[in-house]
Design a protein around this motif. Sequence first.
Motif, PDB file in Angstrom:
ATOM      1  N   VAL A  55       0.848  -1.195   0.000  1.00 12.99           N
ATOM      2  CA  VAL A  55       0.000   0.000   0.000  1.00 12.99           C
ATOM      3  C   VAL A  55       0.881   1.242   0.000  1.00 12.99           C
ATOM      4  O   VAL A  55       1.741   1.415   0.859  1.00 12.99           O
ATOM      5  CB  VAL A  55      -0.962  -0.012   1.219  1.00 12.99           C
ATOM      6  N   VAL A  56       0.693   2.101  -1.021  1.00 10.87           N
ATOM      7  CA  VAL A  56       1.486   3.325  -1.159  1.00 10.87           C
ATOM      8  C   VAL A  56       0.586   4.499  -0.787  1.00 10.87           C
ATOM      9  O   VAL A  56      -0.449   4.711  -1.418  1.00 10.87           O
ATOM     10  CB  VAL A  56       1.956   3.503  -2.633  1.00 10.87           C
ATOM     11  N   GLN A  57       0.994   5.273   0.227  1.00  9.90           N
ATOM     12  CA  GLN A  57       0.132   6.380   0.671  1.00  9.90           C
ATOM     13  C   GLN A  57       0.396   7.649  -0.139  1.00  9.90           C
ATOM     14  O   GLN A  57       1.522   8.105  -0.255  1.00  9.90           O
ATOM     15  CB  GLN A  57       0.376   6.664   2.163  1.00  9.90           C
ATOM     16  N   LEU A  58      -0.670   8.214  -0.697  1.00  6.30           N
ATOM     17  CA  LEU A  58      -0.569   9.491  -1.417  1.00  6.30           C
ATOM     18  C   LEU A  58      -1.587  10.446  -0.807  1.00  6.30           C
ATOM     19  O   LEU A  58      -2.674  10.022  -0.421  1.00  6.30           O
ATOM     20  CB  LEU A  58      -0.898   9.305  -2.902  1.00  6.30           C
ATOM     21  N   SER A  59      -1.264  11.731  -0.755  1.00  6.41           N
ATOM     22  CA  SER A  59      -2.222  12.641  -0.112  1.00  6.41           C
ATOM     23  C   SER A  59      -3.248  13.204  -1.094  1.00  6.41           C
ATOM     24  O   SER A  59      -4.279  13.715  -0.707  1.00  6.41           O
ATOM     25  CB  SER A  59      -1.483  13.767   0.613  1.00  6.41           C
ATOM     26  N   GLY A  60      -2.985  13.108  -2.378  1.00 10.16           N
ATOM     27  CA  GLY A  60      -3.972  13.607  -3.351  1.00 10.16           C
ATOM     28  C   GLY A  60      -3.646  13.112  -4.748  1.00 10.16           C
ATOM     29  O   GLY A  60      -2.626  12.430  -4.946  1.00 10.16           O
ATOM     30  N   SER A  61      -4.505  13.432  -5.716  1.00  7.69           N
ATOM     31  CA  SER A  61      -4.328  13.011  -7.111  1.00  7.69           C
ATOM     32  C   SER A  61      -3.978  11.530  -7.256  1.00  7.69           C
ATOM     33  O   SER A  61      -3.117  11.154  -8.061  1.00  7.69           O
ATOM     34  CB  SER A  61      -3.246  13.859  -7.792  1.00  7.69           C
ATOM     35  N   VAL A  62      -4.652  10.733  -6.478  1.00  8.11           N
ATOM     36  CA  VAL A  62      -4.393   9.290  -6.485  1.00  8.11           C
ATOM     37  C   VAL A  62      -4.665   8.689  -7.859  1.00  8.11           C
ATOM     38  O   VAL A  62      -3.980   7.758  -8.299  1.00  8.11           O
ATOM     39  CB  VAL A  62      -5.286   8.616  -5.402  1.00  8.11           C
TER      40      VAL A  62
END
Length: 302
Positions: free
Chosen positions: A151-158
């Motif tokens: 699981v790769v965490q991104l804060s936006g524009s997933v």
Amino acid sequence: MTFTLPKDRLRLAIQKSGRLSTDSLDLLKACGIKVKSAKEKLLLHADNFPIDILFVRDDDIPQLVMDGVCDLGIVGQNVLEEAALERRSAGTAGGYEVERSLDFGSCRLCIALPEERAYTSVQDLAGQRVATSYPQITKRYLEQKGVKAEVVQLSGSVEIAPRLGLADVICDLVSSGSTLEANKLRAVETIFKSTAALIRNQRPLNPEKAHALEIVLRRLDGVQKAAGTKYIMLHAPKASLEQIKKFLPGSENPTVLPLAGDDTKVAVHAVCSEDVFWETMESLKQAGASSILVLPIEKMML
Ligand code: PRT
Ligand code: ZN
């Protein structure tokens, strides 16, 4: 910035600017709580009710409520669930209760992958990289399904992560589906369904605040109940009254009144707990009803 908050007024955190802001303020207004819209302010006092409104980012709302800085909050259940899981995994205490699910902010957290990729079951996600802003909910789902994935965490524009080569699949919020479509992705699993919710800190409130909350909840229930109901008025021939009553959706005891100057007909007034569609009106008309009026209901107290 520091400010002191009075102890006998409820404190409610709502989203300052975003998808839940307008609906949250509209709900307060419908509950008769007057707050002057002053978006540049962090804190507003309601003029006519013992409640103060704190305007913050939605991500801060669960923490503010769980830590007791605010008594209440309006937040997406997706954000709430993620924060609760995060706290649990960090071993940090902080209880909350969901007082009411609200009828706005509805969306679903979905796993989506490039349109052209085949997919048969969740097992196909094994060994894949999943980009998301909701790592806790995503990991829980994958664990429950026994799937080992990164699981790769991104804060936006997933949604652009697969195109950038940052991930193979994504797990993101979907409402209309147009963002997925524009990015040539398709949803294959729904892992969490969400709406906004009114949440509260778990600790007991002092009597003044408890009383104020009771009033807020009663009004809120009245507003939410009214939102799904309609008031219908019509004229019915006495002979077909029983048949006409059967067509009134979700109405238990319609009021039947005599009609001045015509003793073959009666006036029927009913609160319908379901929406009244054109098809219903057409059926009523066919059964002999006339002068059919359908009106929205603003508030209800039973
Ligand atoms: O600044 P702040 O941190 O307060 O706001 P934010 O940008 O983090 O949140 P915001 O305002 O975008 O969303 C607030 C809440 O609205 C979310 O936590 C959800 O509970 C709810 N909500 C409802 C949504 C959506 N629908 C939604 N569609 N939140 C985000 N989206 C995004 C989604 O992430 C994706 O990018 O919209 C896109 C998909 O929408 P469709 O319609 O194209 O499918
Ligand atoms: Zn946010």
